[in-house]
Write an enzyme that holds these catalytic residues in place. Structure first.
Site, PDB file in Angstrom:
ATOM      1  N   ASP A  17     -21.566  83.018  62.740  1.00 12.08           N
ATOM      2  CA  ASP A  17     -20.656  82.206  61.930  1.00 12.08           C
ATOM      3  C   ASP A  17     -20.230  80.995  62.751  1.00 12.08           C
ATOM      4  O   ASP A  17     -19.109  80.925  63.258  1.00 12.08           O
ATOM      5  CB  ASP A  17     -19.444  83.048  61.522  1.00 12.08           C
ATOM      6  N   GLU A  96     -23.392  74.422  53.165  1.00  9.69           N
ATOM      7  CA  GLU A  96     -22.358  74.449  52.131  1.00  9.69           C
ATOM      8  C   GLU A  96     -22.305  73.189  51.271  1.00  9.69           C
ATOM      9  O   GLU A  96     -22.423  72.066  51.763  1.00  9.69           O
ATOM     10  CB  GLU A  96     -20.983  74.662  52.790  1.00  9.69           C
ATOM     11  N   LYS A 132     -24.516  77.356  50.000  1.00 14.91           N
ATOM     12  CA  LYS A 132     -23.216  78.009  50.059  1.00 14.91           C
ATOM     13  C   LYS A 132     -22.261  77.334  49.077  1.00 14.91           C
ATOM     14  O   LYS A 132     -22.050  76.117  49.143  1.00 14.91           O
ATOM     15  CB  LYS A 132     -22.681  77.918  51.491  1.00 14.91           C
ATOM     16  N   THR A 156     -19.217  81.963  48.616  1.00 14.05           N
ATOM     17  CA  THR A 156     -18.230  82.099  49.683  1.00 14.05           C
ATOM     18  C   THR A 156     -16.807  82.014  49.137  1.00 14.05           C
ATOM     19  O   THR A 156     -16.596  81.887  47.936  1.00 14.05           O
ATOM     20  CB  THR A 156     -18.480  81.024  50.763  1.00 14.05           C
ATOM     21  N   PHE A 178     -14.364  87.720  52.298  1.00 16.57           N
ATOM     22  CA  PHE A 178     -13.597  87.422  53.499  1.00 16.57           C
ATOM     23  C   PHE A 178     -12.695  88.604  53.863  1.00 16.57           C
ATOM     24  O   PHE A 178     -12.004  89.133  53.004  1.00 16.57           O
ATOM     25  CB  PHE A 178     -12.761  86.162  53.293  1.00 16.57           C
TER      26      PHE A 178
END
Length: 317
Positions: A17, A96, A132, A156, A178
């Site tokens: 990450d 993303e 993403k 996400t 998350f």
């Protein structure tokens, strides 16, 4: 005896990450994932200047309009960093879509196709990329269309069961529920301030999603994200994938704690329910204060960091 990270890799696909190329080289993950916050941190290092220079040169070749140049430079920079990361990981890079497009399905589709085209032009096939997208209703609708076009997506900023269910029903390739941000909310908004790994609300959320997907035969990959400590990670051993920061990857590699698989697929499947309607999705998300607040906050923060990133680029255009 294998260290804790090595043990984890036998049960779960480990993803880095970070946008830090050196950190990825050290941890040797299968995949990597970035976002505007991670890119912003990375490009403040002089080592990333060549990627910025190339992105700006490319943008200037595409348009003479300053506003369009900034958009193009930002997109090309994210792809440039992704291309370097792909030299180090055998699997996929998640790139993303601009968080400011989170409530615009058509704009998200356009941006996703543009990013894929940039990767393809560099010789990278779709099977090494995940686009993403924030798990809003509009983002999930965009992901459904992209998956039908052969463009795999990583949904996400996922905090609720409603989001997870809608993503599976849209046949999204992967979700990033998350963990740490859920824990943050409960610590800030309830009287309980300390949680064991097993009772961590973020861990429990991912576990519930994983169990539901496997029980109903959904193929969407569950990738736990946003960890605050190694205990959360160890408690999710067996999850399809876990995306972990360089600091925690290093901590796990230095530890020799013996771990056991916590998440397992069931032997019998249950029939899938009817898909959520938009109204059902919005109502269920609305009824989850934590998810509603963290989703909105996450979009705002990513958008803010995107603006900071663009400010760095704009000074050099």
């Amino acid at each position: 005896m294998a260290n804790t990270l090595q043990q984890l890799k036998t049960m779960t696909t480990v993803v880095a990450d970070t946008g830090d190329i050196d950190a990825i080289a050290r941890s040797q993950p299968q995949d990597a994932t970035t976002n505007p916050s991670l890119l912003l941190k990375a490009v403040q290092s002089p080592d990333y200047q060549p990627y910025i220079d190339d992105a700006i040169a490319w943008a200037k070749a595409q348009s003479t309009d300053p506003t369009q140049q900034l958009i193009d430079a930002s997109d090309k920079l994210s792809v440039n960093v992704g291309l370097e990361i792909l030299k180090l990981v055998p699997g996929r890079i998640s790139t993303e879509v601009d968080a400011r497009l989170s409530f615009d399905t058509e704009a998200t589709l356009e941006k996703a196709r543009k990013l894929i085209k940039l990767y393809n032009a560099a010789g990278i096939s779709n099977d090494r990329i995940l686009i993403k997208i924030a798990a809003t209703w509009e983002g999930i609708c965009a992901a459904k269309q992209l998956e039908q076009e052969g463009i795999n997506c990583n949904l996400t900023l996922l905090f609720s069961f409603a989001q997870a269910r809608a993503c599976a029903e849209a046949s999204a390739f992967l979700i990033s529920p998350f963990v740490g941000r859920i824990l943050d909310w409960y610590k800030a908004n309830t009287d309980k301030k300390e949680y064991s790994a097993a009772e961590d609300p973020g861990v429990q959320s991912v576990t519930a999603i994983y169990d539901y997907y496997k029980q109903h035969g959904y193929q969407t990959v569950v990738m736990g994200a946003s960890f605050r400590n190694s205990g959360e990670i160890i408690e999710l051993a067996g999850c399809d994938r876990l995306t972990i920061s360089p600091g925690l990857l290093e901590e796990l590699s230095q530890a020799n704690t013996s771990i056991v698989r916590k998440l397992n697929s069931p032997t019998q499947l249950k029939p899938k329910p009817e898909p959520l309607t938009e109204a059902e999705f919005r109502w269920q998300l609305n009824q989850d204060a934590m998810a509603t607040e963290k989703l909105a906050e996450g979009i705002r923060n990513f958008a803010a960091d995107q603006l900071k990133l663009e400010a760095i680029l704009n000074k050099q255009l």
